[in-house]
Structure formats: C-alpha cells, structure tokens
Design an enzyme around this catalytic site. Sequence first.
Site, PDB file in Angstrom:
ATOM      1  N   ALA A   1      74.525  39.652  88.559  1.00  0.00           N
ATOM      2  CA  ALA A   1      75.543  40.391  89.311  1.00  0.00           C
ATOM      3  C   ALA A   1      75.292  41.896  89.284  1.00  0.00           C
ATOM      4  CB  ALA A   1      76.921  40.068  88.751  1.00  0.00           C
TER       5      ALA A   1
ATOM      6  N   TYR B   1      49.163  34.613  85.937  1.00  0.00           N
ATOM      7  CA  TYR B   1      49.932  35.010  87.114  1.00  0.00           C
ATOM      8  C   TYR B   1      49.251  34.528  88.393  1.00  0.00           C
ATOM      9  CZ  TYR B   1      51.642  38.180  90.782  1.00  0.00           C
ATOM     10  OH  TYR B   1      52.149  38.695  91.951  1.00  0.00           O
TER      11      TYR B   1
END
Length: 332
Positions: A41, A149
């Site tokens: 949030a 990655y």
Amino acid sequence: MECDETNRVLLITGASGFVGQALCTRLKSDGWKVRGTVRSAKKTGILPVGIDSVNVGSISHDTDWSKALIGVDTVVHLAARAHIVKETAVAPQVEFLRINTAGTELLAQKAAAAGVRRFVFLSSIGVNGTVTYAQAFSEKDDPHPDTPYAVSKLEAEQILGNIASKSRMEVVIIRSPLVYGPGNPGNFLRLLKVVGKGWPLPFAAVYNRRSLIYLGNLIDVIIKCIIHPRAAGQIYLVSDGEDVSSPELIRRIATALGRSARLAPFPLFLMRFAGKLIGKSSSLDRLLGSLSVDSSKIRRELGWTPPYTMAQGLQETADWYKTYLKTKNIES
C-alpha cells in the site's frame, strides 16, 4: 502515439519502479487509461497522478490477479526480482524462479483467460549472455544466460511462448541492456556518484564496447510494442544504437555533470584480481568487458528509431542527479 478508440485498460506491473513510473507517466500523458500494480500500500503514493492502482502483494505462483485484470487490453510486465548487490536470500535461484518465472507464468495464464490481447514482457539481454566478442548479440543467437536472474528470465520467455501458442494472447518480448535515466538506481547511480566526486578511475586502458538504453528510449520501445501489429510474437533486442567504451562513457557522464573525467591507466589483470578479493567481480566485469547489442530488427520491422541520443539521455540523467543531490543535501 496517443490512445484512440478503446477505453480498455493498460496494466503495468511494477508501476512504482524506475521504468514503471516513467512508462505510466508517458502513457497517461498520451491519453491511455492506465492501471498499475504495486506490492504494498505504501507504494501507491509514489505512482504518477491519475494512475489507477491495485495492490497485488508479492508476485509469485499464487498472486491474486483477478482485480488487476478486469477490463485489461494489454499487460506490460515489468515487475521482477532484479540483481541484488547484497544478497540475503538463502537460495537466490529459487527466489528468482519463484518471482520471475512462476510469477510471470501465473500472470500470463490469468491474462490469457481474461481475454488480454497482448502481453509485453521486459526481459534482459542477460538471456543472451554477459559478454560479446567479435559480434553483437542479436535475436538469432542461442541463449546463454549465466546468472540466476537471466536464467529465470529465459524460462519465463519460454513459458510465455508456450502460453501464446495455446491462446489468442499475443506476446512480445523485449531484451534490454543496462537502462539509465532520471531516477536510475544501482550501478549507474554509483557511477554518477564516483564521476561527480572527481575521483580518479583506473579505466584509461580499457578498450571495450557496451550498449545501453536511455529510459526515454526504452519507454518509446515499449509503447511501439504495445501498438504495432507486427510486434506480435516477436523478440526484440534494444539499445540506444551508440556503443561506447567504459572510458568514453565516463567522459560523457563527466561532461554532462560539468566535471573533468579523471582516467588513469591500470593493468586489467590487477583490477580483475582486486575485484575478486573484494567480491566485486561481476560489477567490474560490466565495466571491463564488452556487451554489444544489435537492435536492427526492431528498427527494420517496426520502424523504430530512438527519439533521444545518448548525449541527450546522459544530460537528462545528469540534470536529475544534480537535483537529487540538492534534495538530499549532498555535496557533489
């Protein structure tokens, strides 16, 4: 290009990130209806004004995408677990696969089921490899990822291709080299700091070629891949189209900052040895080795040309950095 006939939504994952914020800003200014996902949030507040936000939490194999995908025409998937300088995960490879591979797979499956028309995936040039020699990387090369990655990004690409083959959703994959621009994090920000301080750098004897892409150019590429019919099903390698050596990049950054570049020659083998001793081998390899990208395919097929030169991109980045120092009350 401005948005035209549709009121359907463009969904941007990782909207609060370096690339995501810039993309949201550009799309909003062009008239698109944009929804951005964030993982908490508190990230909602840093999205550009006018962007509809959805908190999806952490991205993995069980993320709830139902609310985010309502009415979506196109997904641009930017969110990922990127390179981490100070790795804290016990099993980094597992984390990369959980977020970048399994997370992408679930999103793509849900997007296809929701009727999403196109899925644009920001991958990495690391899928091709980390070093080029006689020739630049191109889309024709076999993948050779050599980091956790990059492996996770390649596996995500392969899964996306499989999902596209079994659905009506179009997939476009963009493999990007190092991105620089206002707000850039990581290694490029550290380079700006070092050059801005005027510290002597031992790279005068480095003779390499490296491709980069300015943030504004990457945003333009992504938009081209959103709207162009011929982009469907394609993989594109992208760059500014102006390969530079590490010493030349340092000189250009210094010029943009209004500084003098202080470059000194130093034996490369000693630098590599020192890099191993201090655990900075991978960062040093990026400065000493070559990584060149052939971006002719997207220029030829989609008629794309970079709207910004490297000089313009570096100047915009340097101007941002000077403001950044002032806001942080840091002396350059």
